[in-house]
Design an enzyme around this catalytic site. Structure first.
Site, short mmCIF file in Angstrom:
data_model
loop_
_atom_site.label_atom_id
_atom_site.label_comp_id
_atom_site.label_asym_id
_atom_site.label_seq_id
_atom_site.Cartn_x
_atom_site.Cartn_y
_atom_site.Cartn_z
CG HIS A 9 -73.23 12.93 32.98
ND1 HIS A 9 -73.77 12.01 33.61
CD2 HIS A 9 -72.66 12.79 32.09
CE1 HIS A 9 -73.18 10.89 32.78
NE2 HIS A 9 -72.35 11.49 31.76
CD GLU A 82 -67.40 11.56 27.28
OE1 GLU A 82 -66.60 12.25 26.75
OE2 GLU A 82 -67.62 11.12 28.27
#
Length: 213
Positions: A9, A82
């Protein structure tokens, strides 16, 4: 042959503030939005069959910006999240250095030894991400697949193709924001890493040693 395009990201507010995110989230900064847009421009001529994204906001927003106005299906996959940091989420790097020096050191330098109650281990993340990738590979033969995820998740995915042990997870290359990794896998599961953490679409890349994830 399937081709995976793996992306981290863009920059977030907590990246700038040095806070650990994990399953928690903070918005993309203006720079993070520009990073994703530049990657989208770089990839605009690739006709992806499907995009898979972590459902965490910073990854999903990046996926949407890279996708642009294309009609490519966008699928959310919890397996691409994550690492879950539990009580560490929202805390700064400096706080954790002072409060949890041993596990902070393990996290960044001895990941196979890292353990904190209420959080995932690096082994947990590797098992979760490998399961997600196996599923993606089995469902997308002969396709081009974009995957938008996070630093440790992406490192864990690549450990599958590199046969890298957890203790060496942080070895180079560094996974910079919106970096691009490209891997081709044939029907016999032989893989070729074409690009790894490439940032040629960005004007500048931060070079510090430790950043929040």
């Amino acid at each position: 042959m399937i081709t995976l395009y793996l992306v981290r990201h863009g920059e977030t507010l907590w990246n700038v503030e040095g806070k650990m995110q994990g399953w928690n989230d903070s918005p993309l900064t203006e720079k993070g939005i520009r990073q994703a847009q530049k990657l989208g421009e770089r990839l605009k001529n690739i006709n992806f069959d499907v995009i898979y994204s972590s459902p965490i906001g910073r990854a999903l927003k990046t996926a949407e910006l890279v996708k642009g106005f294309k009609n490519t299906p966008l699928v959310l996959d919890d397996g691409l999240k994550e690492i879950k940091l539990g009580p560490w989420e929202g805390k700064s790097i400096q706080e954790l250095k002072e409060e949890e020096p041993e596990q902070f050191n393990n996290f960044w330098h001895e990941p196979h030894l890292y353990y904190f109650q209420g959080a995932e281990t690096f082994k947990d993340v590797r098992e979760r991400t490998h399961k997600a990738i196996d599923s993606i590979l089995s469902r997308n033969k002969d396709k081009k697949v974009l995957i938008v995820t996070h630093t440790i998740a992406l490192k864990s995915i690549m450990s599958k193709f590199e046969h890298r042990p957890i203790k060496n997870l942080w070895a180079p290359p560094r996974i910079h924001q919106t970096s691009l990794t490209v891997v081709k896998i044939d029907d016999d599961n032989n893989c070729e890493i074409i690009k790894y953490a490439d940032t040629s679409h960005l004007d500048e890349v931060k070079r510090d040693n430790i950043t929040a994830v």
